[in-house]
Design a protein around this motif. Structure first.
Motif, short mmCIF file in Angstrom:
data_model
loop_
_atom_site.label_atom_id
_atom_site.label_comp_id
_atom_site.label_asym_id
_atom_site.label_seq_id
_atom_site.Cartn_x
_atom_site.Cartn_y
_atom_site.Cartn_z
N GLY A 1 19.84 -5.98 10.24
CA GLY A 1 21.21 -6.49 10.21
C GLY A 1 21.43 -7.79 10.95
O GLY A 1 22.57 -8.19 11.19
N LEU A 2 20.36 -8.46 11.31
CA LEU A 2 20.49 -9.74 12.01
C LEU A 2 20.74 -10.86 11.00
O LEU A 2 20.27 -10.81 9.86
N LEU A 3 21.46 -11.88 11.44
CA LEU A 3 21.59 -13.10 10.65
C LEU A 3 20.28 -13.87 10.81
O LEU A 3 19.75 -13.99 11.92
N VAL A 4 19.75 -14.38 9.71
CA VAL A 4 18.41 -14.97 9.73
C VAL A 4 18.43 -16.42 9.26
O VAL A 4 19.06 -16.76 8.26
N GLY A 5 17.72 -17.26 10.01
CA GLY A 5 17.47 -18.64 9.64
C GLY A 5 15.99 -18.93 9.79
O GLY A 5 15.26 -18.18 10.44
N ALA A 6 15.53 -20.00 9.17
CA ALA A 6 14.13 -20.39 9.22
C ALA A 6 14.01 -21.80 9.77
O ALA A 6 14.90 -22.63 9.56
N TYR A 7 12.90 -22.06 10.47
CA TYR A 7 12.68 -23.41 10.96
C TYR A 7 11.25 -23.87 10.71
O TYR A 7 10.33 -23.07 10.58
N HIS A 8 11.11 -25.18 10.63
CA HIS A 8 9.80 -25.82 10.55
C HIS A 8 9.56 -26.55 11.87
O HIS A 8 10.42 -27.30 12.32
N TYR A 9 8.41 -26.31 12.47
CA TYR A 9 8.03 -27.00 13.68
C TYR A 9 7.25 -28.25 13.31
O TYR A 9 6.15 -28.17 12.75
N VAL A 10 7.81 -29.41 13.58
CA VAL A 10 7.14 -30.69 13.31
C VAL A 10 6.17 -30.93 14.48
O VAL A 10 6.60 -31.15 15.60
N ASP A 11 4.88 -30.89 14.18
CA ASP A 11 3.93 -31.10 15.26
C ASP A 11 3.48 -32.56 15.33
O ASP A 11 3.90 -33.39 14.53
N ASP A 12 2.63 -32.84 16.29
CA ASP A 12 2.24 -34.22 16.57
C ASP A 12 1.32 -34.84 15.53
O ASP A 12 1.04 -36.03 15.59
#
Length: 124
Positions: free
Chosen positions: A58-69
């Protein structure tokens, strides 16, 4: 920025580094949303399972991209964005998520100029 307050929505961000997560326990602790690492240079090993588990709790969910070096120019940023897009599609598409997709850009060990960082972010 808004001051932290117990009445504010409480959220966390997670990636494969957290290992197995008891999503029901997370929700019971008062957490209402989670941002899940979808990608860095590839799809995070736990991304799809985390999305399913968090949604089931029941959690609200988002996604992220980690921009690495390693992302140092517009072409590499666009390639990273394609990897992120593929992860979102693998999870069921953007409609699966309750929160907007996010780019996490926090490191600059490659010592890129501010202008180049802007080019990378905009290309992504």
């Amino acid at each position: 920025m808004q001051a932290r307050n117990s009445r504010n929505a409480q959220g966390i961000d997670v990636s494969h580094w957290q290992g197995t997560i008891d999503w029901k326990k997370v929700a019971a602790a008062g957490i209402s949303f989670v941002f899940i690492k979808a990608t860095q240079n590839s799809i995070d090993n736990n991304f799809l399972d985390y999305v399913k588990g968090a949604k089931a709790a029941g959690l609200l969910v988002g996604a992220y991209h980690y921009v690495d070096d390693s992302v140092i120019n517009a072409d590499l940023a666009r390639a990273a964005a394609q990897t992120f897009y593929k992860a979102i599609q693998a999870a069921g598409g953007v409609g699966t998520f309750d929160l907007p997709p996010v780019m996490d850009y926090e490191s600059n060990k490659s010592k890129l100029s501010k202008a180049t960082i802007t080019v990378v972010a905009k290309a992504f």
